[in-house]
Enzyme design. Structure first.
Site, mmCIF file in Angstrom:
data_model
loop_
_atom_site.group_PDB
_atom_site.id
_atom_site.type_symbol
_atom_site.label_atom_id
_atom_site.label_comp_id
_atom_site.label_asym_id
_atom_site.label_seq_id
_atom_site.Cartn_x
_atom_site.Cartn_y
_atom_site.Cartn_z
ATOM 1 N N HIS A 48 43.948 36.178 31.774
ATOM 2 C CA HIS A 48 43.352 37.386 32.362
ATOM 3 C C HIS A 48 42.643 38.244 31.311
ATOM 4 C CE1 HIS A 48 42.724 41.066 34.572
ATOM 5 N NE2 HIS A 48 43.610 41.716 33.821
ATOM 6 N N HIS A 72 44.668 45.073 26.694
ATOM 7 C CA HIS A 72 44.770 46.186 27.645
ATOM 8 C C HIS A 72 46.076 46.220 28.443
ATOM 9 C CE1 HIS A 72 43.137 43.252 30.625
ATOM 10 N NE2 HIS A 72 43.756 44.005 31.501
ATOM 11 N N GLU A 76 51.807 48.116 28.644
ATOM 12 C CA GLU A 76 52.592 48.203 29.887
ATOM 13 C C GLU A 76 53.509 47.003 30.082
ATOM 14 O OE1 GLU A 76 52.181 48.498 34.695
ATOM 15 O OE2 GLU A 76 50.497 47.786 33.518
ATOM 16 N N ASP A 77 53.017 45.787 29.770
ATOM 17 C CA ASP A 77 53.748 44.568 30.138
ATOM 18 C C ASP A 77 54.614 43.986 29.036
ATOM 19 O OD1 ASP A 77 52.539 44.821 32.556
ATOM 20 O OD2 ASP A 77 51.025 43.269 32.241
ATOM 21 N N ASP A 139 38.238 44.693 34.053
ATOM 22 C CA ASP A 139 39.623 44.336 34.431
ATOM 23 C C ASP A 139 39.733 44.226 35.954
ATOM 24 O OD1 ASP A 139 42.485 44.111 34.408
ATOM 25 O OD2 ASP A 139 42.633 46.276 34.716
ATOM 26 N N ASP A 259 14.240 40.074 58.334
ATOM 27 C CA ASP A 259 12.780 39.997 58.476
ATOM 28 C C ASP A 259 12.052 40.636 57.302
ATOM 29 O OD1 ASP A 259 12.522 38.548 60.692
ATOM 30 O OD2 ASP A 259 12.146 40.188 62.083
#
Length: 705
Positions: A48, A72, A76-77, A139, A259
């Site tokens: 990712h 990034h 957090e992870d 992201d 059209d």
């Protein structure tokens, strides 16, 4: 599957070896940090960040942005902190990663509130560094590309958020390619069946149109060659979501939308754009009123192009855009083209300057907004800028959303101008402040030093800046009015105990503030003025009163004097329209302060029965400083000119009619309800006396509940 080797090859076209090495080091760090983590697709998580970096490479973003893309999700992870990233790489990269990182999960009452707070934090990070939003957009784009693995309900929610927030941000920053992909991906996830059907219809139509497209393209190229103009001519495909939107908004079938044929002519210089325009206008028939010059006056997001609609010899409508190569890059990549075509330290491009001024407005809206939901409401207006371009008296151009008014224009010039505006001249003529502005108009704002924003402006302003500034001023004014009224109510209540507010000990006040969690004494006064706390009960507690003292205080109760200048915290009941000279009572309404009623009002009597402690004794001050509204019910004989005679008589006695409503009407007699401005009860009595002398007035009386 993207690989770091492929990314390195792509980076060699515009980064140095040292910068590429830094990006690779960030990749290795992220790969190790996300070890053992997998996406819903089953791929290792590192795919990712790598995909996000690849999207940014398409825009030729700088190496710090690419490093932030790799890192990034690390904060957090994984177990790493912002400080560790700063130590490992640099403060610049750590700030970008911190800005882009998903917001820590806060407990919100609703999903909407969480979305609003996330947007607010993202916008704040963006105002510090524009690259934050570009990494965040990339992201979100990769997440949208892999949305198919989510459950349908979650897909719809994320797609709707993308359509409402991220696509408009991309549009606002001039990033056409990203916006189109957002919209089409969101469309497929929100309305999969509609998207499939329109997609199949487009494929079928494309096959039938190839020959016509080739013929028209050759014709355009021939007309340009005849004038000696070198240009690239491209057929312009409509994307699925725009076809769907046009079908829905214009109530047209698919065949009518398809059209219209679109072409883009790309030339070398600005003057060649206008020569190319002349060439196609000579060759085809221009449709009047369908020419727009966004080269001389660019759109708010920096977009530049000449737009014209022509008719081919076969009668087919042609939409043609003419622009330079640099305008083409700006149209497709917007703010990102700043990195694609400019040196990274050159911040003078028009698109970059416009983006910076937009973000400055966002910062001001954020500072004035009461909460995240209010911020989101104000920002959403600015995310859909269907623009009107208006001029200041000095000839400067102000870009405003469609439907903007002179008040919006005043706030666009400066907050102080908006706060003090009283009137406007549009093209030299006086106009109402609620008049919608049109492109090309010149607007002059008339101000007065003592003027303040009117709450009624909120009914017609459209820009987030105007709305947030008006609300902020009114909230501030409301707080000041409430604190002042609270002080008067508390002083009056304390006088019954033969005490004065100024002589209360700090210790006594400190106990009261601590017991009720007030940060300051002004907060307590504000709560009393707003009607959330009752002054007699607060006074009793501050005085430490006993029951017998309470009884003597009741005997000594004096009414509070109403001056008419108390501001937003004293309102006059619309059921009985009290006037100076009437006997009045007040009702403390939570959040509204004192509502003044006549003592005979049925609504007040009901309040006195249900909550007598909230009713307070009032009297009019000797000098009341404003005009009041009175209401009359008048029975009239139906004759031509009777209302004009009535209005003229009212005006002669120094009053103005605010509203006239027809209550009943038959062939001979009408009953009307009239509201008018008067100074006091005596002034109203004079008006009633004069109206009774008119030939066609049968009966007249004052309205009360």
């Amino acid at each position: 599957m993207p690989s770091i080797r492929n990314l390195e090859k792509r980076l060699r076209s515009y980064l140095t070896d040292d910068q590429i090495a830094q990006v690779t080091r960030a990749y290795r760090f992220a790969e190790q940090a996300h070890q053992g983590q997998y996406r819903r697709t089953g791929d290792p998580y590192i795919t990712h960040p790598l995909a996000v970096a690849n999207i940014l490479v398409d825009m030729h973003m700088d190496y710090a942005s690419l490093m932030a893309a790799m890192l990034h999700d690390v904060i957090e992870d994984t177990g790493y902190s912002k400080e560790q990233i700063a130590e490992e790489f640099s403060e610049e990269v750590a700030e970008l990663v911190d800005g882009v990182s998903k917001i820590a999960q806060i407990k919100f009452e609703s999903k909407a509130e969480q979305q609003a707070e996330n947007l607010r934090k993202m916008m704040l990070a963006m105002t510090r560094d524009i690259r934050v939003i570009l990494v965040k957009l990339a992201d979100r784009l990769h997440n949208m590309r892999t949305l198919h693995v989510m459950k349908p309900e979650k897909r719809r929610r994320i797609a709707t958020e993308t359509l409402e927030i991220y696509a408009p941000i991309a549009f606002r920053l001039g990033m056409y390619n990203m916006r189109v992909e957002y919209e089409d991906l969101a469309f497929h996830n929100i309305y999969p069946m509609r998207a499939r059907r329109i997609g199949k219809a487009v494929q079928a139509a494309r096959g039938n149109r190839k020959e016509i497209l080739s013929s028209i393209k050759a014709s355009i190229e021939h007309s340009l060659r005849e004038e000696g103009i070198e240009a690239r001519v491209l057929g312009r495909e409509k994307h699925l979501y725009s076809i769907y939107q046009k079908m829905k908004e214009q109530h047209k079938p698919f065949s009518e939308i398809m059209d219209v044929f679109g072409f883009r002519i790309i030339v070398d210089r600005v003057d060649t754009c206008y020569r190319a325009l002349g060439a196609v206008h000579n060759h085809f028939i221009p449709i009047p009123g369908r020419f727009k010059d966004y080269v001389a006056i660019p759109k708010a997001n920096g977009y530049q192009s000449l737009h014209t609609t022509l008719k081919a010899h076969s009668g087919i409508p042609l939409e043609i855009q003419i622009r330079t190569e640099e305008m083409e890059a700006m149209a497709n990549n917007g703010i990102a083209a700043h990195w694609l075509y400019k040196a990274s330290d050159d911040s003078g491009s028009p698109t970059h300057t416009r983006a910076q001024s937009w973000m400055q407005r966002l910062l001001e809206i954020q500072q004035k907004a009461g909460n995240s939901m209010e911020f989101l409401e104000n920002v959403k207006v600015d995310l859909f800028p269907d623009e009107a371009y208006v001029f200041t008296p000095k000839g400067d151009i102000k870009e405003l959303p469609a439907g903007a008014t002179p008040v919006d224009f005043a706030y666009a010039v400066h907050t102080k101008v908006g706060n003090r505006c009283v009137a406007a001249r549009i093209d030299g003529k006086l106009a109402a402040l609620s008049t919608p502005l049109e492109s090309g108009q010149t607007v002059k704002i008339i101000t007065a030093p003592s003027a303040t924003p009117n709450p009624g402006w909120l009914n017609f302003v459209v820009t987030g800046k105007a709305r947030s500034n008006i609300r902020h001023f009114l909230k501030q004014q409301r707080r000041e009015d409430a604190a002042e009224l609270g002080r008067r109510l508390l002083e009056k209540a304390l006088s019954g105990y033969e005490m004065e507010l100024s002589r209360l000990s700090e210790a006594t006040l400190a106990v009261e503030l601590a017991d009720n969690n007030y940060a300051s004494f002004d907060d307590l006064l504000e709560d009393i003025g707003m009607g959330n706390r009752l002054a007699p009960l607060v006074a009793r507690k501050l005085a430490g009163a006993r029951e017998d003292e309470e009884e003597s205080r009741d005997r000594d109760r004096r009414p509070l004097a109403i001056r008419g200048s108390e501001g937003l915290m004293v309102t006059y009941a619309k059921c009985c329209y009290p006037l100076p000279g009437d006997t009045i009572l007040g009702h403390l309404s939570a959040g509204r302060g004192i509502v003044v009623h006549r003592d005979t009002c049925k609504n007040l009597l009901a309040e006195m029965r249900s909550a007598p402690e909230k009713c307070i004794s009032l009297d009019w001050d000797k000098e009341v400083g404003q005009e009041f509204t009175a209401a009359l019910r008048i029975e009239l004989v139906n004759k031509r000119g009777v209302l004009a005679t009535l209005a003229n008589s009212v005006s002669e006695l120094g009053s103005n009619i605010d509203t006239i409503d027809m209550a009943e009407k038959d062939p001979t007699l009408s009953v009307i309800n009239v509201t008018l401005t008067v100074k006091d009860r005596i002034h109203l009595a004079r008006i009633i006396k004069r109206l009774r002398t008119l030939d066609n007035v049968v009966r007249i009386h004052r309205i009360s509940a």
